[in-house]
Design a protein around this motif. Structure first.
Motif, PDB file in Angstrom:
ATOM      1  N   SER A  51      -2.032   8.176 -10.089  1.00 39.60           N
ATOM      2  CA  SER A  51      -1.107   7.316 -10.852  1.00 39.60           C
ATOM      3  C   SER A  51      -1.830   6.194 -11.583  1.00 39.60           C
ATOM      4  CB  SER A  51      -0.074   6.706  -9.907  1.00 39.60           C
ATOM      5  OG  SER A  51       0.763   7.714  -9.438  1.00 39.60           O
ATOM      6  N   VAL A 107       2.750   2.253  -6.193  1.00 40.18           N
ATOM      7  CA  VAL A 107       2.069   2.938  -5.069  1.00 40.18           C
ATOM      8  C   VAL A 107       0.578   2.613  -5.112  1.00 40.18           C
ATOM      9  CG1 VAL A 107       1.525   5.143  -3.992  1.00 40.18           C
ATOM     10  CG2 VAL A 107       3.770   4.786  -5.010  1.00 40.18           C
ATOM     11  N   TYR A 110      -3.229   3.085  -3.604  1.00 40.44           N
ATOM     12  CA  TYR A 110      -3.999   4.162  -2.953  1.00 40.44           C
ATOM     13  C   TYR A 110      -5.135   3.561  -2.122  1.00 40.44           C
ATOM     14  CZ  TYR A 110      -2.507   7.784  -6.420  1.00 40.44           C
ATOM     15  OH  TYR A 110      -1.834   8.683  -7.215  1.00 40.44           O
ATOM     16  N   PRO A 115      -2.268   7.849  -0.772  1.00 38.40           N
ATOM     17  CA  PRO A 115      -1.269   6.906  -1.293  1.00 38.40           C
ATOM     18  C   PRO A 115      -0.529   6.227  -0.142  1.00 38.40           C
ATOM     19  CG  PRO A 115      -0.574   9.199  -1.665  1.00 38.40           C
ATOM     20  CD  PRO A 115      -1.902   9.255  -0.974  1.00 38.40           C
ATOM     21  N   ILE A 139       2.740   5.170   1.063  1.00 37.30           N
ATOM     22  CA  ILE A 139       4.143   5.462   0.757  1.00 37.30           C
ATOM     23  C   ILE A 139       5.027   4.638   1.698  1.00 37.30           C
ATOM     24  CG2 ILE A 139       5.885   7.292   0.650  1.00 37.30           C
ATOM     25  CD1 ILE A 139       3.637   7.676  -1.440  1.00 37.30           C
ATOM     26  N   TYR A 193      11.417   5.409  -0.091  1.00 39.24           N
ATOM     27  CA  TYR A 193      10.609   5.861  -1.232  1.00 39.24           C
ATOM     28  C   TYR A 193      11.348   6.869  -2.107  1.00 39.24           C
ATOM     29  CZ  TYR A 193       6.526   7.454  -3.876  1.00 39.24           C
ATOM     30  OH  TYR A 193       5.649   7.760  -4.878  1.00 39.24           O
ATOM     31  N   THR A 198       1.358  11.171  -5.150  1.00 35.33           N
ATOM     32  CA  THR A 198       2.402  10.165  -4.866  1.00 35.33           C
ATOM     33  C   THR A 198       3.790  10.787  -4.957  1.00 35.33           C
ATOM     34  OG1 THR A 198       2.736   9.426  -7.145  1.00 35.33           O
ATOM     35  CG2 THR A 198       0.987   8.325  -5.898  1.00 35.33           C
ATOM     36  N   ARG A 233       0.407  13.799   1.979  1.00 37.14           N
ATOM     37  CA  ARG A 233      -0.286  14.647   1.001  1.00 37.14           C
ATOM     38  C   ARG A 233      -1.196  15.645   1.732  1.00 37.14           C
ATOM     39  NH1 ARG A 233      -4.262  13.616   3.574  1.00 37.14           N
ATOM     40  NH2 ARG A 233      -5.968  12.238   2.992  1.00 37.14           N
TER      41      ARG A 233
END
Ligand SMILES: Cc1cc2nc3c(=O)[nH]c(=O)nc-3n(C[C@H](O)[C@H](O)[C@H](O)COP(=O)(O)OP(=O)(O)OC[C@H]3O[C@@H](n4cnc5c(N)ncnc54)[C@H](O)[C@@H]3O)c2cc1C
Length: 446
Positions: free
Chosen positions: A258, A278, A280, A383, A385, A389, A409, A416
């Motif tokens: 992102s 978000v 990371y 990410p 989260i 969300y 994301t 992930r």
């Protein structure tokens, strides 16, 4: 259609594979000199080994199905895995319910509460009921006391650093789901690993894309997504000669993180603020090639904040060391904010910090057990989260028509993983093909 795909990791390759199979022309642009992204490999002892430790869970259906579809089922082997937790100055096995009962870092009541809570989460199928909680809030209230402070709080802090209080409870729920799925009954855990490394999957996808007329352009970083009349119309990339070149496309899929995406294209504030929301963490990984094993455990959680890394993954306690010329291979891993001072350390400085702690896991350990070291960092590794969300996930359909985003994301509620990037890449390819059939009418207003 002629589709441009930015990134040849799991998501980009899976999307490209489905698009060429449906008869579309596809070009993948990859900035690295290799495919596979975060699951790419290096050479170790004549074999291929992931830059960051990788395995599959038995519930990773999307990637298991894809492996089967591309004729690589024989590659994927399932191995017993031992999980350990370093807490209160020693290593405990924490793979099976019986192990948990013997987990001496907690009084018996705490162990029972820990086990019952995990069971409750495993049986809970409606993660939405957890959405408004952070993992810290939920676990602190439901588990409380020492069981939380000794086990989950240090593990959350180790994994997410200063961001641990933000992590949404669905992340924790999904971790329990995947781990339980791979642990059947009392018999322990089995994890999957493709014997020729994750490369075998990515190589085969790239081969199939190319043999169907698609292109996979390595060392071709994309600089701009070209937009005309509010629609994605092409890509400008740098070629291997570092000269920019442009190509026209009917649609573009970006699989970049992102924080990279807005550098490629102007996006309206409402979408951009979702991307920016978000954060990371980066992964910093030391891979040690050793002449003997450190422990007999594959996955070592570290619930002790005095240890400066978050986990030890002894890969050759899962996959056979014959794959790496007989070397024992282990990863020392950390997830760090890119501002963290450890992130700026050289590989040797990092090893110097880590070395004194290895004796905690095996008092006989000597530095001369290490024959070779590799250092890797992955900038968009994890990410963060947070709670609630689902209302904030950026759409795959971006505000620019015919331009799609598919990055980690947008994976939710699961954490992930290659499985979910494959699932997402294929979903976005399907979405794109459907949108074309519908004359691109499904687009939300910009
Ligand atoms: C340390 C670590 C351990 C992990 N362990 C596991 C595990 O055990 N099991 C598991 O399933 N998953 C694991 N994962 C997660 C998994 O690797 C990722 O979720 C998955 O590989 C992400 O795939 P992706 O295609 O979505 O993104 P990426 O792999 O990040 O791919 C994006 C690609 O885009 C390229 N790119 C970026 N910008 C540009 C540009 N401008 N132009 C062209 N190309 C560009 C990048 O080079 C990259 O190749 C782990 C990850 C890490 C970091």
């Amino acid at each position: 259609m002629n589709v441009g795909i930015i990134g040849a990791g799991a998501a980009g390759l899976a999307a490209g594979y489905d698009l060429v199979n449906a008869g579309h022309a596809v070009t993948l642009y990859e900035s690295a000199p290799f495919t596979g992204g975060q699951a790419s490999t290096i050479e170790v002892g004549g074999g291929r080994l992931e830059r960051g430790y990788h395995h599959l869970f038995t519930s990773d259906y999307a990637i298991i199905d894809l492996i089967q579809e591309i004729g690589l089922s024989e590659e994927l082997k399932w191995f017993p895995s031992l999980v350990g937790t370093y807490a209160a100055g020693r290593v405990y096995r924490t793979t099976t319910p019986l192990d948990l009962l013997k987990f001496g870092a907690l009084p018996l009541l705490g162990r029972i509460r820990l086990g019952l809570l995990a069971l409750r989460l495993q049986r809970m199928k409606n993660w939405r009921a957890l959405e408004s909680f952070t993992a810290d809030q939920w676990l602190r209230t439901r588990l409380g006391g020492r069981a939380y402070e000794v086990v989950w709080n240090p593990l959350l802090r180790a994994k997410f650093g200063e961001y641990y209080e933000e992590i949404g409870m669905p992340w924790f729920w999904s971790k329990i789901q995947t781990r339980f799925a791979s642990r059947k009954g009392l018999g322990g855990e089995r994890l999957g690993y493709p014997i020729g490394s994750f490369d075998s999957i990515f190589d085969e996808l790239a081969r199939r894309i190319e043999s169907a007329g698609g292109r996979v352009l390595l060392e071709n970083p994309v600089r701009t997504v070209e937009v005309a009349n509010g629609e994605a119309a092409g890509i400008t990339a740098l070629g291997t000669d570092r000269e920019p070149f442009s190509e026209g496309f009917d649609a573009v899929i970006a699989t970049v993180p992102s924080f990279e995406f807005p550098k490629l294209v102007d996006l309206p504030d409402h979408y951009r603020s979702r991307l920016d929301s978000v954060h990371y963490l980066a992964a910093v990984v030391l891979i040690l090639e050793m002449n003997r094993p450190l422990t007999d455990i594959y996955w070592m959680n570290i619930a002790d904040r005095s240890v400066p890394f978050l986990g030890i993954i002894e890969h050759t306690n899962l996959a056979p060391r014959s794959l790496y010329g007989g070397r024992y291979v282990l990863y020392l891993t950390n997830y760090l904010d890119r501002r963290d001072e450890m992130f700026a350390l050289s590989p040797d400085e990092l090893l110097d910090r880590y070395l004194p702690h290895l004796k905690k896991f095996n008092p006989a350990f000597q530095p001369n057990w290490i024959e070779r070291m590799h250092y890797n960092s992955v900038s968009a590794a994890q990410p963060i989260i947070g709670a609630n969300y689902s209302a904030r996930i950026p759409d795959h359909r971006t505000p620019i028509r015919r331009l799609y985003l598919a990055n980690t994301t947008q994976i939710y509620p699961e954490d992930r993983g290659t499985n979910y990037s494959v699932r997402m890449g294929r979903q976005v390819a399907r979405m794109l093909m459907q949108d074309e059939k519908n004359g691109w009418n499904a687009w939300p207003a910009a």
